[in-house]
Design a protein around this motif. Structure first.
Motif, short mmCIF file in Angstrom:
data_model
loop_
_atom_site.label_atom_id
_atom_site.label_comp_id
_atom_site.label_asym_id
_atom_site.label_seq_id
_atom_site.Cartn_x
_atom_site.Cartn_y
_atom_site.Cartn_z
N ARG A 27 48.72 46.04 32.55
CA ARG A 27 49.02 47.13 33.48
C ARG A 27 47.81 47.45 34.35
NH1 ARG A 27 52.88 50.98 33.82
NH2 ARG A 27 53.74 50.46 31.77
N GLN A 28 46.63 47.47 33.75
CA GLN A 28 45.40 47.70 34.51
C GLN A 28 45.03 46.41 35.23
OE1 GLN A 28 43.80 50.56 34.95
NE2 GLN A 28 45.24 51.68 33.64
N ARG A 29 45.04 46.43 36.55
CA ARG A 29 44.89 45.18 37.31
C ARG A 29 43.65 45.14 38.19
NH1 ARG A 29 50.81 42.96 39.22
NH2 ARG A 29 51.64 42.64 37.10
N ASP A 30 42.74 46.09 38.05
CA ASP A 30 41.52 45.99 38.86
C ASP A 30 40.68 44.83 38.31
OD1 ASP A 30 39.14 47.39 37.04
OD2 ASP A 30 41.14 48.20 36.64
N PRO A 31 39.91 44.16 39.17
CA PRO A 31 39.18 42.96 38.75
C PRO A 31 38.27 43.17 37.55
CG PRO A 31 39.19 43.11 41.14
CD PRO A 31 39.79 44.38 40.63
N ALA A 32 37.60 44.32 37.46
CA ALA A 32 36.69 44.54 36.34
C ALA A 32 37.46 44.61 35.03
CB ALA A 32 35.90 45.82 36.56
N LEU A 109 51.45 31.45 42.17
CA LEU A 109 50.47 30.51 42.71
C LEU A 109 49.10 30.91 42.18
CD1 LEU A 109 50.13 28.11 44.69
CD2 LEU A 109 49.55 29.79 46.44
N TYR A 110 48.38 29.95 41.63
CA TYR A 110 47.13 30.22 40.92
C TYR A 110 46.01 29.40 41.57
CZ TYR A 110 44.15 30.85 36.71
OH TYR A 110 43.14 31.16 35.82
N GLU A 111 44.95 30.09 41.99
CA GLU A 111 43.78 29.44 42.58
C GLU A 111 42.56 29.72 41.72
OE1 GLU A 111 42.28 29.69 47.00
OE2 GLU A 111 41.28 31.24 45.82
N ALA A 187 46.91 39.38 50.21
CA ALA A 187 46.11 39.77 49.05
C ALA A 187 46.76 39.27 47.77
CB ALA A 187 45.98 41.29 49.00
N PRO A 188 45.98 38.71 46.86
CA PRO A 188 46.57 38.24 45.60
C PRO A 188 47.00 39.42 44.74
CG PRO A 188 44.18 38.04 45.53
CD PRO A 188 44.54 38.44 46.93
N ASP A 196 31.63 32.38 34.13
CA ASP A 196 31.06 31.19 34.76
C ASP A 196 31.02 31.30 36.27
OD1 ASP A 196 30.64 29.84 32.31
OD2 ASP A 196 32.74 29.21 32.28
N GLY A 197 31.43 32.44 36.80
CA GLY A 197 31.42 32.62 38.25
C GLY A 197 32.64 32.07 38.95
N VAL A 198 33.64 31.61 38.21
CA VAL A 198 34.88 31.11 38.81
C VAL A 198 35.75 32.30 39.21
CG1 VAL A 198 36.95 29.71 38.46
CG2 VAL A 198 34.77 29.00 37.44
N VAL A 199 36.24 32.29 40.44
CA VAL A 199 37.11 33.35 40.92
C VAL A 199 38.56 32.91 40.72
CG1 VAL A 199 37.79 34.79 42.88
CG2 VAL A 199 35.40 34.09 42.61
N HIS A 200 39.32 33.73 39.98
CA HIS A 200 40.73 33.44 39.70
C HIS A 200 41.58 34.36 40.56
CE1 HIS A 200 39.76 31.36 35.77
NE2 HIS A 200 38.64 32.01 36.01
N ARG A 201 42.49 33.79 41.33
CA ARG A 201 43.40 34.57 42.18
C ARG A 201 44.84 34.11 41.91
NH1 ARG A 201 39.32 32.97 45.94
NH2 ARG A 201 37.92 34.70 46.48
N LEU A 202 45.74 35.08 41.80
CA LEU A 202 47.15 34.75 41.54
C LEU A 202 48.04 35.53 42.49
CD1 LEU A 202 45.69 35.02 38.39
CD2 LEU A 202 47.85 33.89 37.89
N TRP A 203 48.96 34.80 43.11
CA TRP A 203 49.96 35.39 44.00
C TRP A 203 51.33 35.26 43.34
CZ3 TRP A 203 45.81 32.60 45.63
CH2 TRP A 203 45.02 33.14 46.66
#
Length: 360
Positions: A27-32, A109-111, A187-188, A196-203
């Motif tokens: 439910r909590q979806r902020d990046p942190a 969609l996952y990047e 916006a995802p 590891d510094g990998v940015v995960h984005r999902l649409w």
């Protein structure tokens, strides 16, 4: 996490059947917040790593995917106890609103964008139908370990939820690439940066027309399991044991191209105990050009990295930790060891050549 795949069924295509699903998300979806509850795949988490992840947040997903400890712990013991623990935790999180289920099915969609400007990996998250016996839609390339499969099967049966996706590398497809580029806009829905510094984005992609076109395009491809052989085997075993369970005939998967925009395949290793390096080199000489790698004695790791940067496809290194021996130019007899009925993208993988033409 998928809850249940879409109810609708269509005739199975000769290739991949990728279904939309109702996702179970935080439910909590902020990046942190998402970063605190995320975890690497279960088989990459050590005992110390598990405890560290448990300490980052009381709702870290490691409490579901590794409820009883790291994968190496308790091998051979009952798998049901930790699986039931995970199921109880999952029920509590859903009841308390920590996790919420989508009202309608969708594809995602996952990047994954690595640091340093390296190309991103992009793919589709969906419920992939388990192929029928004899189907070539999904091909493994590794053996599995029965206790590990049973642990994942018990977890799947207890939670009735796919907690983490396998990764499938499908045949390159212009149609899939075009649909992927078109969906990766705006916006995802979810975004986080891992340790590891990998940015995960999902649409989230719920549009029926887009979902249909993606399914049709992927239905014309076949795939190799890039990661998740034990989870795939567990899903297959679960389906055999409970064929009438809704959703048991599919497995959550990230489906990404084996070509541009897909997986970046880097060096892998295989450990063969009790095989001296000199004997290994002699055995390999029947199918490869064999040579010593210069200056390996002073800095074997640096020499290996320099060799890898310039190595041609189908080349391998043998090492005992000090000396390095190169294998290159595999003969046609070695290449013939790769199953000819497999998709071209799968046959071209170095890991497949190593397994069928060298290790076996």
């Amino acid at each position: 996490m998928p809850s249940t795949p879409a109810d609708a069924r269509s005739p199975r295509p000769p290739g991949l059947e990728v279904r939309p699903f109702r996702a179970l998300t935080y439910r909590q979806r902020d990046p942190a917040s998402l970063a605190r509850v995320s975890s690497p795949a279960y088989d990459l988490v050590t005992s110390a790593g598990r405890e560290r992840l448990r300490g980052t947040d009381p709702h870290n997903v490691v409490r579901l995917i590794l409820p009883g400890g790291a994968p190496a712990e308790g091998v051979g013991g009952p798998a049901e106890r930790p699986a039931q623990q995970a199921a109880e935790t999952l029920r509590a999180w859903r009841h308390d609103g920590v996790l919420v289920t989508d009202d309608t099915p969708a594809l995602w969609l996952y990047e994954l964008a690595p640091p340093g400007g390296l190309p991103a990996t992009v793919g589709w998250l969906g419920a992939v139908a388990l192929p029928a016996p004899g189907s070539g839609a999904v091909l493994p390339h590794e053996d599995t370990y029965a206790p590990a499969v049973e642990g994942r099967r018990a977890l799947l049966a207890a939670t009735r939820t796919d907690l983490e996706p396998i990764v499938l590398a499908h045949d390159p497809s212009d149609a899939v690439a075009e649909l992927t580029d078109g969906a990766r806009s705006g916006a995802p829905e979810l975004e986080l940066t891992d340790d590891d510094g990998v940015v995960h984005r999902l649409w989230r992609v719920p549009d029926p027309g887009t979902v249909r076109r993606v399914r049709e395009a992927l239905g014309g491809t076949r795939a190799v399991i890039a990661d998740g052989h034990h989870r795939f085997a567990a899903a297959t075993a679960h389906h055999r044991a409970a064929p009438d369970t809704h959703g048991a005939d599919a497995v959550l998967a990230l489906v990404t191209s084996s070509g541009p925009g897909g997986l970046r395949v880097e060096a892998i290793h295989r450990v063969l105990p009790d095989l001296p390096l000199d004997r290994a080199a002699r055995l390999a000489a029947g199918g490869f050009t064999v040579g010593d790698v210069a200056a390996a004695g002073a800095d074997p790791e640096g020499a290996a990295r320099r060799w890898l940067d310039a190595a041609a496809p189908g080349s391998f290194l043998l090492s005992d930790g000090a000396r390095l021996v190169s294998l290159s130019a595999p003969t046609e007899a070695v290449r013939a060891g790769v199953p000819p009925e497999a998709p071209p993208a799968w046959r071209a993988l170095d890991v497949v050549l190593a397994h069928h033409g060298l290790v076996e």
